[in-house]
Write a protein that holds these residues in place. Structure first.
Motif, PDB file in Angstrom:
ATOM      1  N   THR A  91      15.536 -47.862  -4.149  1.00  0.00           N
ATOM      2  CA  THR A  91      16.500 -47.443  -3.129  1.00  0.00           C
ATOM      3  C   THR A  91      16.625 -45.933  -3.127  1.00  0.00           C
ATOM      4  O   THR A  91      16.417 -45.269  -4.147  1.00  0.00           O
ATOM      5  CB  THR A  91      17.883 -48.076  -3.355  1.00  0.00           C
ATOM      6  OG1 THR A  91      18.771 -47.704  -2.283  1.00  0.00           O
ATOM      7  CG2 THR A  91      18.509 -47.635  -4.676  1.00  0.00           C
ATOM      8  N   HIS A  92      16.955 -45.398  -1.961  1.00  0.00           N
ATOM      9  CA  HIS A  92      17.210 -43.968  -1.809  1.00  0.00           C
ATOM     10  C   HIS A  92      18.707 -43.687  -1.833  1.00  0.00           C
ATOM     11  O   HIS A  92      19.127 -42.539  -1.742  1.00  0.00           O
ATOM     12  CB  HIS A  92      16.657 -43.495  -0.466  1.00  0.00           C
ATOM     13  CG  HIS A  92      17.333 -44.206   0.673  1.00  0.00           C
ATOM     14  ND1 HIS A  92      17.043 -45.503   1.007  1.00  0.00           N
ATOM     15  CD2 HIS A  92      18.326 -43.806   1.501  1.00  0.00           C
ATOM     16  CE1 HIS A  92      17.816 -45.880   2.010  1.00  0.00           C
ATOM     17  NE2 HIS A  92      18.602 -44.872   2.321  1.00  0.00           N
ATOM     18  N   ASP A  93      19.535 -44.744  -1.908  1.00  0.00           N
ATOM     19  CA  ASP A  93      20.991 -44.625  -1.810  1.00  0.00           C
ATOM     20  C   ASP A  93      21.608 -44.915  -3.171  1.00  0.00           C
ATOM     21  O   ASP A  93      21.537 -46.049  -3.660  1.00  0.00           O
ATOM     22  CB  ASP A  93      21.503 -45.615  -0.761  1.00  0.00           C
ATOM     23  CG  ASP A  93      22.977 -45.416  -0.431  1.00  0.00           C
ATOM     24  OD1 ASP A  93      23.731 -44.965  -1.313  1.00  0.00           O
ATOM     25  OD2 ASP A  93      23.371 -45.720   0.709  1.00  0.00           O
ATOM     26  N   SER A  94      22.213 -43.910  -3.770  1.00  0.00           N
ATOM     27  CA  SER A  94      22.769 -44.076  -5.123  1.00  0.00           C
ATOM     28  C   SER A  94      23.862 -45.130  -5.158  1.00  0.00           C
ATOM     29  O   SER A  94      24.093 -45.757  -6.192  1.00  0.00           O
ATOM     30  CB  SER A  94      23.319 -42.741  -5.634  1.00  0.00           C
ATOM     31  OG  SER A  94      24.375 -42.282  -4.804  1.00  0.00           O
ATOM     32  N   ARG A  95      24.546 -45.365  -4.043  1.00  0.00           N
ATOM     33  CA  ARG A  95      25.625 -46.354  -4.005  1.00  0.00           C
ATOM     34  C   ARG A  95      25.083 -47.780  -4.001  1.00  0.00           C
ATOM     35  O   ARG A  95      25.807 -48.726  -4.299  1.00  0.00           O
ATOM     36  CB  ARG A  95      26.481 -46.140  -2.759  1.00  0.00           C
ATOM     37  CG  ARG A  95      27.139 -44.766  -2.679  1.00  0.00           C
ATOM     38  CD  ARG A  95      27.674 -44.515  -1.284  1.00  0.00           C
ATOM     39  NE  ARG A  95      26.574 -44.491  -0.309  1.00  0.00           N
ATOM     40  CZ  ARG A  95      26.757 -44.326   0.997  1.00  0.00           C
ATOM     41  NH1 ARG A  95      27.988 -44.207   1.492  1.00  0.00           N
ATOM     42  NH2 ARG A  95      25.714 -44.309   1.818  1.00  0.00           N
ATOM     43  N   ALA A 126      15.324 -43.087  -5.702  1.00  0.00           N
ATOM     44  CA  ALA A 126      14.618 -41.966  -5.091  1.00  0.00           C
ATOM     45  C   ALA A 126      15.626 -40.884  -4.728  1.00  0.00           C
ATOM     46  O   ALA A 126      16.400 -41.037  -3.772  1.00  0.00           O
ATOM     47  CB  ALA A 126      13.864 -42.435  -3.851  1.00  0.00           C
ATOM     48  N   ALA A 127      15.643 -39.809  -5.495  1.00  0.00           N
ATOM     49  CA  ALA A 127      16.548 -38.681  -5.251  1.00  0.00           C
ATOM     50  C   ALA A 127      15.833 -37.705  -4.324  1.00  0.00           C
ATOM     51  O   ALA A 127      15.076 -36.842  -4.765  1.00  0.00           O
ATOM     52  CB  ALA A 127      16.935 -38.020  -6.567  1.00  0.00           C
ATOM     53  N   LEU A 128      16.074 -37.877  -3.028  1.00  0.00           N
ATOM     54  CA  LEU A 128      15.340 -37.126  -2.015  1.00  0.00           C
ATOM     55  C   LEU A 128      16.081 -35.867  -1.590  1.00  0.00           C
ATOM     56  O   LEU A 128      17.322 -35.855  -1.532  1.00  0.00           O
ATOM     57  CB  LEU A 128      15.121 -38.012  -0.778  1.00  0.00           C
ATOM     58  CG  LEU A 128      14.479 -39.381  -0.996  1.00  0.00           C
ATOM     59  CD1 LEU A 128      14.429 -40.145   0.323  1.00  0.00           C
ATOM     60  CD2 LEU A 128      13.089 -39.237  -1.597  1.00  0.00           C
ATOM     61  N   PRO A 129      15.347 -34.817  -1.222  1.00  0.00           N
ATOM     62  CA  PRO A 129      16.009 -33.661  -0.600  1.00  0.00           C
ATOM     63  C   PRO A 129      16.501 -34.073   0.775  1.00  0.00           C
ATOM     64  O   PRO A 129      15.779 -34.733   1.533  1.00  0.00           O
ATOM     65  CB  PRO A 129      14.888 -32.620  -0.515  1.00  0.00           C
ATOM     66  CG  PRO A 129      13.624 -33.419  -0.521  1.00  0.00           C
ATOM     67  CD  PRO A 129      13.886 -34.632  -1.353  1.00  0.00           C
ATOM     68  N   HIS A 151      21.148 -32.763  -1.771  1.00  0.00           N
ATOM     69  CA  HIS A 151      19.985 -33.308  -2.469  1.00  0.00           C
ATOM     70  C   HIS A 151      20.401 -34.580  -3.194  1.00  0.00           C
ATOM     71  O   HIS A 151      21.464 -34.633  -3.814  1.00  0.00           O
ATOM     72  CB  HIS A 151      19.436 -32.286  -3.468  1.00  0.00           C
ATOM     73  CG  HIS A 151      18.045 -32.569  -3.935  1.00  0.00           C
ATOM     74  ND1 HIS A 151      17.726 -33.673  -4.715  1.00  0.00           N
ATOM     75  CD2 HIS A 151      16.868 -31.906  -3.725  1.00  0.00           C
ATOM     76  CE1 HIS A 151      16.430 -33.682  -4.963  1.00  0.00           C
ATOM     77  NE2 HIS A 151      15.882 -32.624  -4.377  1.00  0.00           N
ATOM     78  N   GLY A 152      19.571 -35.599  -3.120  1.00  0.00           N
ATOM     79  CA  GLY A 152      19.889 -36.860  -3.770  1.00  0.00           C
ATOM     80  C   GLY A 152      20.067 -36.746  -5.265  1.00  0.00           C
ATOM     81  O   GLY A 152      20.688 -37.621  -5.898  1.00  0.00           O
ATOM     82  N   ALA A 153      19.555 -35.667  -5.861  1.00  0.00           N
ATOM     83  CA  ALA A 153      19.720 -35.464  -7.299  1.00  0.00           C
ATOM     84  C   ALA A 153      21.177 -35.253  -7.679  1.00  0.00           C
ATOM     85  O   ALA A 153      21.548 -35.412  -8.844  1.00  0.00           O
ATOM     86  CB  ALA A 153      18.873 -34.285  -7.767  1.00  0.00           C
TER      87      ALA A 153
END
Length: 218
Positions: free
Chosen positions: A39-43, A52-55, A60-62
């Motif tokens: 997933t790209h969504d931390s929630r 996936a911690a995307l810019p 930034h997803g990080a």
């Protein structure tokens, strides 16, 4: 948040995920890590996910890796700008120059390449995508297929309707949906593919059997 249900695909060793993106694994015990989703969504992280911690356009997803780790993420995929924050979680980190560009292929691999087992028809264009996709779906049903539809008015898996927030979901959600469809016996899928989704490589990793183009407006 991420849209749609998750499949129950077998977990994949992290080193196989690393091989897909061409990243090295410099983390003790990383060889034993298994990844069961993406997933790209931390929630929306579930235990065993690759986060996936995307810019992004604004953040930034990080910035949300701690949240992802707290929810049970097994590893992080990010770019050099997100590396330091990702490593601070203690999770294995895969670093590539453009994580979004590889996310579709990664998600496809994690979910067992579901589009390869389906007849997938993509419809793109400025206008008429929804109408065309439902006409195609009606034809497929009449031909005896159990069908799925992904598009503007929602996602349908057989006769079950799943709410979505985008015409074409993010890559992680697209491949999860296709995998769920495969699990439920769907044989043919019609997907609306927006120009925005193409630009953001949301359908990378999807094997399309047929592509339809409706029109291009100013």
């Amino acid at each position: 948040m991420s849209a749609g249900p998750r499949p129950t695909t077998p977990p994949l060793p992290l080193d196989q995920v690393a091989a897909v993106v061409g990243a090295s694994l410099d983390h003790p015990g990383a060889a034993a890590v298994l990844v069961s989703g993406a997933t790209h969504d931390s929630r929306a992280v579930l235990a065993g996910d690759l986060y996936a911690a995307l810019p992004g356009f604004r953040t930034h997803g990080a910035e949300f890796v701690a949240q992802a780790a707290g929810l049970g993420a097994a590893a992080v995929l990010t770019d050099p700008a997100g590396r330091e924050r990702a490593v601070a979680t203690g999770l294995p980190v895969l670093v590539v120059d453009d994580p979004r560009a590889v996310l579709g292929e990664v998600a496809s691999r994690i979910y067992g390449d579901p589009s390869h087992a389906l007849l997938v028809i993509g419809i793109t264009g400025t206008n008429g995508k929804t109408t065309t996709s439902y006409l195609v779906d009606a034809g497929l049903r009449a031909a005896g297929h159990l069908t799925g539809v992904i598009g503007t008015v929602g996602t349908r898996i057989g006769d079950d309707v799943v709410a979505t927030v985008r015409t074409t979901p993010e890559a992680t959600d697209v491949h999860a949906l296709l995998a769920v469809m495969r699990e439920r016996g769907v044989t043919a899928v019609t997907m609306e593919v927006s120009s925005h989704a193409l630009r953001l490589v949301r359908v990378d990793g999807v094997r399309f059997d047929v592509a339809g183009f409706t029109n291009l407006s100013p």
